[in-house]
Design a protein around this motif. Structure first.
Motif, PDB file in Angstrom:
ATOM      1  N   GLN A  95       0.828  -1.196   0.000  1.00  0.00           N
ATOM      2  CA  GLN A  95       0.000   0.000   0.000  1.00  0.00           C
ATOM      3  C   GLN A  95       0.871   1.259   0.000  1.00  0.00           C
ATOM      4  O   GLN A  95       0.668   2.187  -0.767  1.00  0.00           O
ATOM      5  CB  GLN A  95      -0.886  -0.048   1.234  1.00  0.00           C
ATOM      6  CG  GLN A  95      -1.587   1.229   1.567  1.00  0.00           C
ATOM      7  CD  GLN A  95      -2.235   1.131   2.954  1.00  0.00           C
ATOM      8  OE1 GLN A  95      -2.473   0.048   3.463  1.00  0.00           O
ATOM      9  NE2 GLN A  95      -2.506   2.254   3.555  1.00  0.00           N
ATOM     10  N   ILE A 115      -5.514  -5.439  -0.847  1.00  0.00           N
ATOM     11  CA  ILE A 115      -5.819  -4.851   0.455  1.00  0.00           C
ATOM     12  C   ILE A 115      -7.230  -5.214   0.882  1.00  0.00           C
ATOM     13  O   ILE A 115      -7.489  -5.571   2.021  1.00  0.00           O
ATOM     14  CB  ILE A 115      -5.631  -3.319   0.410  1.00  0.00           C
ATOM     15  CG1 ILE A 115      -4.150  -3.014   0.278  1.00  0.00           C
ATOM     16  CG2 ILE A 115      -6.196  -2.656   1.663  1.00  0.00           C
ATOM     17  CD1 ILE A 115      -3.858  -1.604  -0.096  1.00  0.00           C
ATOM     18  N   TYR A 116      -8.125  -5.149  -0.100  1.00  0.00           N
ATOM     19  CA  TYR A 116      -9.512  -5.501   0.199  1.00  0.00           C
ATOM     20  C   TYR A 116      -9.590  -6.915   0.749  1.00  0.00           C
ATOM     21  O   TYR A 116     -10.120  -7.157   1.817  1.00  0.00           O
ATOM     22  CB  TYR A 116     -10.360  -5.377  -1.064  1.00  0.00           C
ATOM     23  CG  TYR A 116     -11.809  -5.728  -0.856  1.00  0.00           C
ATOM     24  CD1 TYR A 116     -12.611  -4.927  -0.053  1.00  0.00           C
ATOM     25  CD2 TYR A 116     -12.366  -6.851  -1.467  1.00  0.00           C
ATOM     26  CE1 TYR A 116     -13.953  -5.225   0.136  1.00  0.00           C
ATOM     27  CE2 TYR A 116     -13.699  -7.156  -1.274  1.00  0.00           C
ATOM     28  CZ  TYR A 116     -14.490  -6.351  -0.474  1.00  0.00           C
ATOM     29  OH  TYR A 116     -15.805  -6.652  -0.294  1.00  0.00           O
ATOM     30  N   SER A 119      -7.626  -7.344   4.057  1.00  0.00           N
ATOM     31  CA  SER A 119      -8.253  -6.727   5.222  1.00  0.00           C
ATOM     32  C   SER A 119      -9.576  -7.417   5.551  1.00  0.00           C
ATOM     33  O   SER A 119      -9.940  -7.568   6.696  1.00  0.00           O
ATOM     34  CB  SER A 119      -8.466  -5.228   5.018  1.00  0.00           C
ATOM     35  OG  SER A 119      -9.393  -5.007   4.003  1.00  0.00           O
ATOM     36  N   LYS A 416     -12.973   1.396  15.211  1.00  0.00           N
ATOM     37  CA  LYS A 416     -12.900   2.701  15.851  1.00  0.00           C
ATOM     38  C   LYS A 416     -14.067   3.020  16.790  1.00  0.00           C
ATOM     39  O   LYS A 416     -15.199   2.618  16.547  1.00  0.00           O
ATOM     40  CB  LYS A 416     -12.727   3.810  14.805  1.00  0.00           C
ATOM     41  CG  LYS A 416     -13.912   4.013  13.870  1.00  0.00           C
ATOM     42  CD  LYS A 416     -13.613   5.110  12.821  1.00  0.00           C
ATOM     43  CE  LYS A 416     -14.674   5.074  11.725  1.00  0.00           C
ATOM     44  NZ  LYS A 416     -14.437   5.990  10.623  1.00  0.00           N
ATOM     45  N   GLU A 418     -16.565   5.657  18.184  1.00  0.00           N
ATOM     46  CA  GLU A 418     -17.132   6.937  17.773  1.00  0.00           C
ATOM     47  C   GLU A 418     -17.390   7.773  19.011  1.00  0.00           C
ATOM     48  O   GLU A 418     -17.666   7.245  20.084  1.00  0.00           O
ATOM     49  CB  GLU A 418     -18.455   6.708  17.021  1.00  0.00           C
ATOM     50  CG  GLU A 418     -18.312   5.969  15.708  1.00  0.00           C
ATOM     51  CD  GLU A 418     -17.586   6.774  14.643  1.00  0.00           C
ATOM     52  OE1 GLU A 418     -17.542   8.009  14.733  1.00  0.00           O
ATOM     53  OE2 GLU A 418     -17.053   6.142  13.712  1.00  0.00           O
TER      54      GLU A 418
ATOM     55  N   ARG B 589     -19.436   1.623   0.720  1.00  0.00           N
ATOM     56  CA  ARG B 589     -19.916   2.076  -0.586  1.00  0.00           C
ATOM     57  C   ARG B 589     -21.213   2.859  -0.432  1.00  0.00           C
ATOM     58  O   ARG B 589     -21.375   3.955  -0.964  1.00  0.00           O
ATOM     59  CB  ARG B 589     -20.213   0.845  -1.461  1.00  0.00           C
ATOM     60  CG  ARG B 589     -19.172   0.577  -2.513  1.00  0.00           C
ATOM     61  CD  ARG B 589     -19.525  -0.695  -3.261  1.00  0.00           C
ATOM     62  NE  ARG B 589     -18.859  -1.848  -2.668  1.00  0.00           N
ATOM     63  CZ  ARG B 589     -19.113  -3.111  -3.009  1.00  0.00           C
ATOM     64  NH1 ARG B 589     -20.032  -3.390  -3.910  1.00  0.00           N
ATOM     65  NH2 ARG B 589     -18.458  -4.081  -2.452  1.00  0.00           N
ATOM     66  N   GLY B 604     -12.958   9.458   5.883  1.00  0.00           N
ATOM     67  CA  GLY B 604     -12.475   8.611   6.973  1.00  0.00           C
ATOM     68  C   GLY B 604     -13.264   8.784   8.257  1.00  0.00           C
ATOM     69  O   GLY B 604     -13.273   7.910   9.107  1.00  0.00           O
ATOM     70  N   ARG B 605     -13.906   9.937   8.414  1.00  0.00           N
ATOM     71  CA  ARG B 605     -14.647  10.178   9.653  1.00  0.00           C
ATOM     72  C   ARG B 605     -16.092   9.687   9.588  1.00  0.00           C
ATOM     73  O   ARG B 605     -16.800   9.704  10.578  1.00  0.00           O
ATOM     74  CB  ARG B 605     -14.626  11.676   9.979  1.00  0.00           C
ATOM     75  CG  ARG B 605     -13.259  12.138  10.481  1.00  0.00           C
ATOM     76  CD  ARG B 605     -13.321  13.533  11.047  1.00  0.00           C
ATOM     77  NE  ARG B 605     -13.482  14.540  10.030  1.00  0.00           N
ATOM     78  CZ  ARG B 605     -12.480  15.213   9.448  1.00  0.00           C
ATOM     79  NH1 ARG B 605     -11.237  14.961   9.805  1.00  0.00           N
ATOM     80  NH2 ARG B 605     -12.706  16.117   8.540  1.00  0.00           N
ATOM     81  N   ILE B 606     -16.512   9.239   8.423  1.00  0.00           N
ATOM     82  CA  ILE B 606     -17.875   8.717   8.320  1.00  0.00           C
ATOM     83  C   ILE B 606     -17.942   7.362   9.025  1.00  0.00           C
ATOM     84  O   ILE B 606     -17.132   6.488   8.737  1.00  0.00           O
ATOM     85  CB  ILE B 606     -18.286   8.563   6.835  1.00  0.00           C
ATOM     86  CG1 ILE B 606     -18.321   9.941   6.168  1.00  0.00           C
ATOM     87  CG2 ILE B 606     -19.619   7.843   6.702  1.00  0.00           C
ATOM     88  CD1 ILE B 606     -18.550   9.904   4.675  1.00  0.00           C
ATOM     89  N   PRO B 607     -18.875   7.191   9.963  1.00  0.00           N
ATOM     90  CA  PRO B 607     -18.976   5.895  10.638  1.00  0.00           C
ATOM     91  C   PRO B 607     -19.203   4.787   9.614  1.00  0.00           C
ATOM     92  O   PRO B 607     -19.998   4.950   8.692  1.00  0.00           O
ATOM     93  CB  PRO B 607     -20.191   6.063  11.553  1.00  0.00           C
ATOM     94  CG  PRO B 607     -20.343   7.535  11.739  1.00  0.00           C
ATOM     95  CD  PRO B 607     -19.865   8.163  10.475  1.00  0.00           C
ATOM     96  N   GLY B 608     -18.469   3.684   9.776  1.00  0.00           N
ATOM     97  CA  GLY B 608     -18.644   2.571   8.849  1.00  0.00           C
ATOM     98  C   GLY B 608     -17.637   2.551   7.723  1.00  0.00           C
ATOM     99  O   GLY B 608     -17.570   1.595   6.964  1.00  0.00           O
ATOM    100  N   VAL B 609     -16.841   3.621   7.607  1.00  0.00           N
ATOM    101  CA  VAL B 609     -15.784   3.628   6.595  1.00  0.00           C
ATOM    102  C   VAL B 609     -14.469   3.326   7.306  1.00  0.00           C
ATOM    103  O   VAL B 609     -14.095   4.014   8.247  1.00  0.00           O
ATOM    104  CB  VAL B 609     -15.717   4.993   5.876  1.00  0.00           C
ATOM    105  CG1 VAL B 609     -14.567   5.022   4.882  1.00  0.00           C
ATOM    106  CG2 VAL B 609     -17.035   5.280   5.170  1.00  0.00           C
ATOM    107  N   ALA B 612      -8.990   0.683   5.668  1.00  0.00           N
ATOM    108  CA  ALA B 612      -8.733  -0.065   4.433  1.00  0.00           C
ATOM    109  C   ALA B 612      -9.560   0.521   3.273  1.00  0.00           C
ATOM    110  O   ALA B 612      -9.083   0.606   2.142  1.00  0.00           O
ATOM    111  CB  ALA B 612      -9.066  -1.542   4.629  1.00  0.00           C
TER     112      ALA B 612
END
Lengths: 434, 631
Positions: A95, A115-116, A119, A416, A418, B589, B604-609, B612
């Motif tokens: 990557q 990567i898909y 991961s 992550k 939130e 998507r 990147g800050r959208i939940p679920g993204v 990778a």
């Protein structure tokens, strides 16, 4: 042979901390030197530095070639991590190579798919892992951490509300409890690794004490022989024996003795490194010969040593009494490797020791992945900072930063956190709002 | 109809807190601006509590001030009680709050709006927007018909299809006693902008003369309060108290008895309400174990006969409200002037906005305030200001303006709106700002006044004042770094404070890093000119101390910003077909397709993204040969 690859702007500076050499690291030049960590020498190795952008990833990159022993590799990786490196994620080198323009466009889709899939695969593996008790344990840890953080955030964001204030001490105790749990999980890695990779038992001892005979006896006795582990160097012979649910990795080593010969003393140094990473050290002693005293071993090695009094068929009663005086206080077993007497009991004892250790962990889940261990180490580091800052009565917004970074460690395992998770906790547990 | 012009560069629909800031900023930036309001005297009216600021909201007000908005200055001028909240915590979360004089606040704003050059006010109701090629071209009003424009900002608050609930009774309205606005939502829906329903509520107002004040605990503001605006001089406001009382089990029993006629609990209200601002019936149902809730009685203006019953927001029937109030100590004879009520209104889910607050679908159309799904005067004013500035810039054909998460709470607010698209009314919290240590109330002017200055919204001399502060802080810190003390000088002082002695020389900076050493302890060791500087600029010494004490953590935050900033600058083109990208997860998507982020960092800050997914996106961008550039 094994190759450890470091990529990124700090690659060279980290290498300098773990690799001692007479020559400097310069672009595309292979340099011989010694790998070291806090405990000293690990292995002789060759390092090659590639300056950005002329490297595989397009970043500063160092390739360290060392002997392909997994225990040595682990030590080197741990040393790198200590100085700020982290384990590469799935496809991360490729990557980075792509992002730094080291690949042409036709390769792009391949990389994306790689990567898909990797991961996704990693996700699947962790999803499976997380289904079990390990997942529950980590999730519980996370929810406790979220709770601690929301107490801090509550005090800052809702102080004008009528909230129940949590005493500092109570919060400190909560964090101490989380640290303890995290620590337990980190410590369990030792056992987890054994369960995954086998019990590592180097056979150590002076020359001609019968190490190789014992090694061969184990292999014949148990008859279940797994093929030699790939990457084993010619300096050592390693074989894996499966007994019941467990695997034991026996390793025959060079005899220990004082030597002026440089090559041989290197070999002996390496044996000492192996003793460090051993789970159980089998220290073989020729019981047919008179012995002056206990072999000179530092206490941390002595703790995990099982003394094998070999050639029991050739000893006399006077010698036996003397041996009992010396080893009485320490775990020891007698055997005759050549006659195959008492060999099975040694294997049994090794397994009993492991089972006792597993038993000690009680309900704590045992972790077995280095990635998880590293994540938890980071969590623990920031929890300790938070605890100290609480103790020093530092501002809550500082403690919140520590706790958020601690949470970041668990995020590596769980995905992550939130901000919403923290607010959710606050709204569902505290009566907020005027 | 009168002598109204047919064309304006910018039209602001709605004269609430978002609308006035938007209209003033745009007019001051030289753009001919029309403010359409249904009622001129209702401009900048406070629909709910008589207070400005509070935790995190106080930060927003200071930022509005630094950018050249009016909320801080008008609050300083008209407020009747000021308090700094969180004083016991670290400075990063100190936040001011003021009891406002609702009448004076509104009057002051009206006079600013009326006097403003380039700004006209039209008392009318906007009923739709007219677009051509996905650009706004005109606004349609009830009385005046069509008025053309290049940009328009909708700041309609709770008025769009507003529906008021009291008990089982429902009534159309934007506020109690005021009409709701019909047509705008439908007109936006027709051009492809989606809408949803939210709910909020307000407590009853009661008459002063019916309150038994002897039974209540007064709560005053600070004796030496700090103003909101860095531009306010000679700040010496009055200090009028609020009063505290409590509900009791008897109150709760009465309220329970009315739940069968509650629009919330009988399912009449469909909109989602804010969890941080629950109604009293919500509180007693969700936290049954609590036998008492705090109530604040707040005067709505100086010498007000009308008191706001803070903590008693409700939509229960009036008879229950009255009985409930009468069961509370001090309110035994309370006479209700206006009952509490809940209101449902239309909002436009905020993923449909760019970070400039322009809609993604219609060029030149901006949305600000509660129509974006926020709550609070401060959030509204901040959004109005940003929309006003951007509408003006668009008229001038200049680069748009936006703030990042590391620059301002306003940046966090807008980024949260467009990447998380909240489904309950959004309120600012300090915990939403990951760079909280850097985004302080006391340094808002140093962070942001250069923008306000650039737009001509901040006077040059005020801008220089904040630059001067910034410069002096940096200079002081450099001095602390460069000045070392020998053990013989410092050890006796350390001994006095029961601190460990030093073995070799130590810099003042390092000394100050110790938790128990404060800048004041070092005063005898500093040159006199320093102390004079500190005494001239209020709060300067505290800022220096804070920057030193938090140095390690501030550095950590700055490093984090650096690693993020590359991603902040990589733009995502509008035409990406997310649904066709096979190398990212299905969830990502769909989310990306709906939210259509402007940058990789937003994505990147959208939940679920996941990270990778972001890598895959970066690869795709590179493959398409899209260059990296900032807006």
């Amino acid at each position: 042979m094994a190759v450890i690859r470091l990529s990124g702007p700090d690659a060279r500076s980290i290498t300098k901390k773990i690799f001692r050499s007479r020559q400097p690291l310069s672009h595309r030049k292979a340099v011989i030197g010694e790998l070291i960590d806090r405990n000293g020498f690990i292995d002789t190795a060759i390092s090659t530095f590639f300056a950005a952008p002329d490297s595989y990833t397009g970043e500063d990159l160092v390739e360290i070639s060392l002997h392909g022993n997994p225990y040595l590799c682990d030590l080197v990786i741990d040393a790198c991590n200590e100085f700020g490196a982290h384990l590469a994620g799935p496809g991360e080198f490729t990557q980075r190579a792509f992002l730094n323009g080291k690949m042409d466009l036709s390769q792009a889709e391949g990389v994306a798919d790689l990567i898909y899939s990797s991961s996704r695969a990693a996700q699947k593996i962790s999803a499976n892992l997380l289904k079990g008790s390990f997942g529950r344990e980590i999730k519980r840890l996370k929810s406790q951490l979220v709770e601690a953080l929301s107490i801090i955030e509550l005090e800052m964001d809702f102080m004008d509300e009528e909230i129940d204030h949590t005493p500092l001490e109570k919060l400190q105790n909560k964090i101490a409890a989380i640290i303890k749990k995290t620590d337990g999980l980190i410590k369990s890695y030792e056992v987890g690794k054994i369960l995954r990779e086998g019990i590592f038992c180097p056979i150590i001892g002076p020359p001609n004490s019968g190490k190789s005979s014992l090694f061969n006896a184990f292999l014949q006795e148990e008859r279940v022989i797994v093929s030699p582990r790939p990457g084993t160097t010619r300096d050592y012979i390693e074989e894996v024996v499966r007994i019941g649910n467990y695997q034991i990795r026996f390793m025959d080593t060079a005899g220990l003795r004082k030597s002026t010969d440089e090559i041989e003393s290197r070999g002996i140094q390496k044996t000492r490194v192996l003793m460090l990473s051993a789970n159980t050290i089998l220290y073989v002693i020729d019981s047919s010969k008179p012995l002056k005293g206990l072999p000179d071993l530092p206490s941390h090695l002595l703790k995990k040593t099982l003394f094998i009094l070999n050639k029991s068929d050739l000893t006399d009663s006077k010698n036996l009494r003397r041996l009992n005086e010396i080893f009485g206080k320490y775990p020891h077993l007698s055997c005759s490797a050549l006659k195959n007497e008492g060999v099975h009991r040694i294997a049994k004892t090794i397994i009993e020791q492991l089972e006792a250790k597993i038993h000690n962990f009680g309900d704590t889940h045992i972790i077995s992945r280095q990635r998880h261990k590293n994540a938890l180490i980071s969590t623990k580091k920031f929890l300790k900072l938070a605890w100290r800052n609480l103790h020093n009565k530092s501002a809550p917004e500082i403690i919140a930063i520590d706790l958020r970074e601690a949470l970041g460690g668990l995020d590596i395992i769980l995905g992550k956190t939130e901000n919403e998770d923290i607010l959710n906790h606050i709204f569902s547990h505290f009566c907020i709002g005027k | 109809m009168f002598h109204v012009k047919l064309d304006f560069e910018n039209i602001v629909i709605g004269g609430g807190h978002a609308g006035v800031e938007a209209a003033l900023a745009s007019a001051r930036m030289g753009i001919s601006t029309l403010l359409i309001t249904m009622e001129k005297s209702a401009i900048a009216r406070m629909s709910c509590n008589p207070a400005i600021g509070g935790l995190a909201k106080g930060h927003l007000v200071a930022e509005i001030d630094a950018l050249g908005g009016e909320m801080a200055k008008v609050t300083d001028k008209t407020g009747i009680q000021f308090r700094m909240l969180n004083r016991s915590k670290g400075r990063a979360v100190w936040s001011p709050r003021a009891q406002a004089d609702k009448l004076q606040y509104s009057l002051e704003m009206i006079s600013l709006v009326v006097a403003q050059k380039n700004l006209e006010i039209l008392e009318d109701t906007a009923i739709g927007i007219i677009t051509e090629h996905n650009q706004i071209v005109a606004v349609q009003t009830k009385k005046c018909g069509f008025i053309t424009c290049k940009t328009a900002i909708i700041t309609a608050g709770t008025f769009l299809n507003g529906l008021i609930h009291i008990g089982v009774k429902q009534k159309r309205g934007g506020r109690l006693g005021e009409k709701s606005a019909l047509g705008i939502t439908e007109s936006l829906n027709a051009v492809g902008i989606k809408s949803g329903r939210l709910k909020t509520g307000t407590p009853p107002r009661i008459h002063r003369d019916s309150i038994n004040f002897d039974q209540l605990t007064p709560q005053y503001g600070d004796k030496n309060p700090k103003p909101f605006s860095f531009q306010t001089k000679n700040f010496n406001p009055i200090n009028i108290p609020c009063y505290i009382t409590y509900t009791n089990p008897g109150t709760h029993a009465i309220l329970f008895s009315g739940l069968d006629r509650s629009p919330l609990y009988t399912g009449r209200i469909k909109g989602v309400g804010p969890r941080y601002c629950p109604s009293i019936e919500d509180k007693i149902v969700r936290f049954r174990e609590r036998t008492s809730h705090q109530i604040f009685l707040e005067p709505e203006w100086e010498d007000s006969y009308q008191y706001y019953v803070n903590g008693f927001s409700t939509s229960l029937p009036v008879d229950i409200q009255e009985k409930g109030l009468h069961s509370i100590r001090g309110l035994e004879n309370a006479e209700i002037i206006k009952p509490g009520y809940a209101i449902e209104y239309d909002f436009f889910p905020s993923y449909q906005l760019k970070r400039t607050l322009e809609t993604k679908v219609i060029g030149g159309l901006y949305l600000a305030g509660q129509v974006n799904g926020t709550s609070g005067y401060e959030e509204a004013a901040a959004l109005g200001l940003v929309a006003g500035i951007n509408a003006a810039l668009k008229n001038r054909d200049e680069q748009p303006f936006f703030l990042t998460r590391s620059e301002a709470y306003i940046g966090v607010l807008i980024d949260d709106l467009i990447t998380k698209s909240p489904t309950e009314p959004y309120r600012m919290f300090t915990s939403s700002a990951e760079y909280r240590l850097l985004l302080r109330f006391d340094n808002a002017d140093q962070r942001l006044s250069h923008y306000g200055h650039r737009f001509g919204l901040i006077q040059h001399n005020q801008f220089l004042l904040s630059q001067c502060r910034k410069h002096l802080i940096e200079k002081s810190i450099r001095y602390l770094h460069q000045t070392s003390l020998s053990p013989s000088v410092i050890n006796p002082r350390l001994a006095d404070k029961l601190e460990n002695p030093v073995k070799s020389g130590i810099s003042l900076f390092k000394l100050l890093c110790r938790p128990n050493i404060h800048l004041a302890d070092l005063y005898p060791l500093l040159p006199e000119s320093f102390l004079r500087t500190f005494s001239k600029l209020d709060g300067l010494a505290e800022q220096v101390e804070l920057d030193v004490k938090y140095h390690g953590y501030i550095q950590r935050q700055i490093n984090l910003i650096k690693t993020q900033s590359r991603q902040e600058q990589i733009r995502l083109p509008d035409n990406i077909e997310y649904l066709k990208i096979n190398s990212i997860t299905k969830e990502a998507r769909e989310k990306l397709n709906l939210m259509r982020p402007e940058t990789i960092a937003q994505a990147g800050r959208i939940p679920g993204v996941s990270p990778a997914d972001i890598t895959a996106l970066l690869i795709l961008l590179k493959k398409q040969g899209v260059s990296r550039e900032t807006e």
